[in-house]
Design an enzyme around this catalytic site. Sequence first.
Site, PDB file in Angstrom:
ATOM      1  CE  LYS A  66     -22.908   2.264 -15.550  1.00 34.44           C
ATOM      2  NZ  LYS A  66     -23.825   3.081 -16.337  1.00 34.44           N
ATOM      3  CE  LYS A 103     -18.842   7.791 -13.422  1.00 29.12           C
ATOM      4  NZ  LYS A 103     -19.496   7.659 -14.723  1.00 29.12           N
ATOM      5  CE  LYS A 120     -27.142  10.540 -15.176  1.00 25.55           C
ATOM      6  NZ  LYS A 120     -26.455   9.511 -15.965  1.00 25.55           N
TER       7      LYS A 120
HETATM    8  N1  AQP Z   1     -18.113  12.256 -12.346  1.00 26.80           N
HETATM    9  C1  AQP Z   1     -18.049  12.700 -13.581  1.00 26.80           C
HETATM   10  N2  AQP Z   1     -17.117  13.608 -13.949  1.00 26.80           N
HETATM   11  C2  AQP Z   1     -17.056  14.091 -15.219  1.00 26.80           C
HETATM   12  N3  AQP Z   1     -17.916  13.713 -16.197  1.00 26.80           N
HETATM   13  C3  AQP Z   1     -18.858  12.810 -15.871  1.00 26.80           C
HETATM   14  N4  AQP Z   1     -19.844  12.231 -16.586  1.00 26.80           N
HETATM   15  C4  AQP Z   1     -20.553  11.395 -15.793  1.00 26.80           C
HETATM   16  N5  AQP Z   1     -20.061  11.400 -14.557  1.00 26.80           N
HETATM   17  C5  AQP Z   1     -18.990  12.272 -14.572  1.00 26.80           C
HETATM   18  C6  AQP Z   1     -20.079  12.506 -17.995  1.00 26.80           C
HETATM   19  O1  AQP Z   1     -21.462  12.774 -18.164  1.00 26.80           O
HETATM   20  C7  AQP Z   1     -21.855  12.286 -19.441  1.00 26.80           C
HETATM   21  C8  AQP Z   1     -23.087  11.462 -19.310  1.00 26.80           C
HETATM   22  O2  AQP Z   1     -22.858  10.297 -18.561  1.00 26.80           O
HETATM   23  P1  AQP Z   1     -23.997   9.182 -18.535  1.00 26.80           P
HETATM   24  O3  AQP Z   1     -25.119   9.610 -17.740  1.00 26.80           O
HETATM   25  O4  AQP Z   1     -24.350   8.771 -19.905  1.00 26.80           O
HETATM   26  O5  AQP Z   1     -23.322   7.936 -17.908  1.00 26.80           O
HETATM   27  P2  AQP Z   1     -22.249   7.766 -16.850  1.00 26.80           P
HETATM   28  O6  AQP Z   1     -20.936   8.256 -17.333  1.00 26.80           O
HETATM   29  O7  AQP Z   1     -22.303   6.326 -16.468  1.00 26.80           O
HETATM   30  O8  AQP Z   1     -22.740   8.738 -15.686  1.00 26.80           O
HETATM   31  P3  AQP Z   1     -23.149   8.364 -14.250  1.00 26.80           P
HETATM   32  O9  AQP Z   1     -23.510   9.606 -13.520  1.00 26.80           O
HETATM   33  O10 AQP Z   1     -22.073   7.522 -13.610  1.00 26.80           O
HETATM   34  O11 AQP Z   1     -24.461   7.533 -14.488  1.00 26.80           O
HETATM   35  P4  AQP Z   1     -24.842   6.115 -13.970  1.00 26.80           P
HETATM   36  O12 AQP Z   1     -24.631   6.194 -12.497  1.00 26.80           O
HETATM   37  O13 AQP Z   1     -26.275   5.937 -14.377  1.00 26.80           O
HETATM   38  O14 AQP Z   1     -23.918   5.144 -14.625  1.00 26.80           O
HETATM   39  C9  AQP Z   1     -20.673  11.546 -20.036  1.00 26.80           C
HETATM   40  O15 AQP Z   1     -20.001  12.400 -20.939  1.00 26.80           O
HETATM   41  C10 AQP Z   1     -19.811  11.266 -18.844  1.00 26.80           C
HETATM   42  O16 AQP Z   1     -18.448  11.166 -19.200  1.00 26.80           O
END
Ligand code: AQP
Length: 341
Positions: free
Chosen positions: A118, A201, A204
């Site tokens: 990040k 991955k 969002k």
């Molecule tokens: N691609 C994914 N596959 C499976 N699980 C996922 N999670 C996120 N993306 C995937 C799971 O969703 C939960 C919440 O995640 P988060 O929003 O706290 O943060 P993150 O993992 O950083 O998710 P994003 O979508 O990638 O958000 P941004 O882009 O804001 O950083 C967790 O249990 C995560 O494992």
Amino acid sequence: MTEPVFTPRVFSGIQPSGNLTLGNYLGALKRFANSQNAGVESIFCMVDLHAITVWQEPGKLRRATRELAAGFIASGIDPQKSILFNQSQVPEHTQLAWVFNCVARMGWMKRMTQFKDKAGKNAEQASLGLFGYPALMAADILVYHATHVPVGEDQKQHLELTRDIAIKFNNDYGVDFFPITEPVIEGAATRVMSLRDGTKKMSKSDPSDMSRINLTDDSDTIAKKIRKAKTDPEPLPLDATGLENRPEARNLVNIYAALSDQSVDQVMRDAGGKSFSEFKPMLADLAVDKLSPISTEMGRLMQDVCEIDRILAEGAERARAIATPILQKTYEIAGMVGARV
Ligand code: AQP
């Protein structure tokens, strides 16, 4: 010394940092609903204080928090059965995080791959909060003495750090106070990948909207994104072993398996040998069938944000009833002087 027995309790959180994706749904929300329905005491949190470790426009953050609450409820979380709230309403999270900032070591934090991903090349400009994120995450979990944390694969390293913090706190103070939490990373979709690149991955915050399915996408958009998803030119293999080294094919099969509650082997028995022009419409129909009721329900819930705010305030009160005595006991163990509330 006999090991203390901790009552099984699930905790997990999601950042209100944008639209919920299919990755969040399959890796987290759907599994949260399963743990709630299995009768385990479950606490779910919209981690807004984590979200601001990178810039969030305040109006958008407010909307995303309420929309995330709607996403939880529409995915099957019942705020009567589970505790559902946003992190900033329970100050014990940040209070315990300070103690954990003093337990965790700089070297541990520097090894966190999510910080490196990040912060990118410009780590000097990243916020201190982004660097310390895993200590707050450990506090989110341990302030409830949670024993199990269902998460996607990407959070595995942070959960290992949570265990290290609990072990070090217990050792430093000679107590068995914090449980050694078990990550729960299971099923076909613990790592849903981008529709544009099967090695990345689904996220969002990916700049390309075509890389992900949002829970708020309408049926046509879902079908279009699946139709345009990157694949290789070969048909699907005849069994799961043939998916190795084919990241895009494997991703679409995993998504199908998780959405239909089947194993990858079961899916391959039906879909093995099919071309993508046959398989993609099957997947699009399934995704629309499973996701459109969620998006419709989210839209309905968002008509009444006062009700969402009421649910979150009530959840926060129930969460504090568990967190306050655990924080107080932590302070007492660490030698803080003060009257108990
Ligand atoms: N691609 C994914 N596959 C499976 N699980 C996922 N999670 C996120 N993306 C995937 C799971 O969703 C939960 C919440 O995640 P988060 O929003 O706290 O943060 P993150 O993992 O950083 O998710 P994003 O979508 O990638 O958000 P941004 O882009 O804001 O950083 C967790 O249990 C995560 O494992």
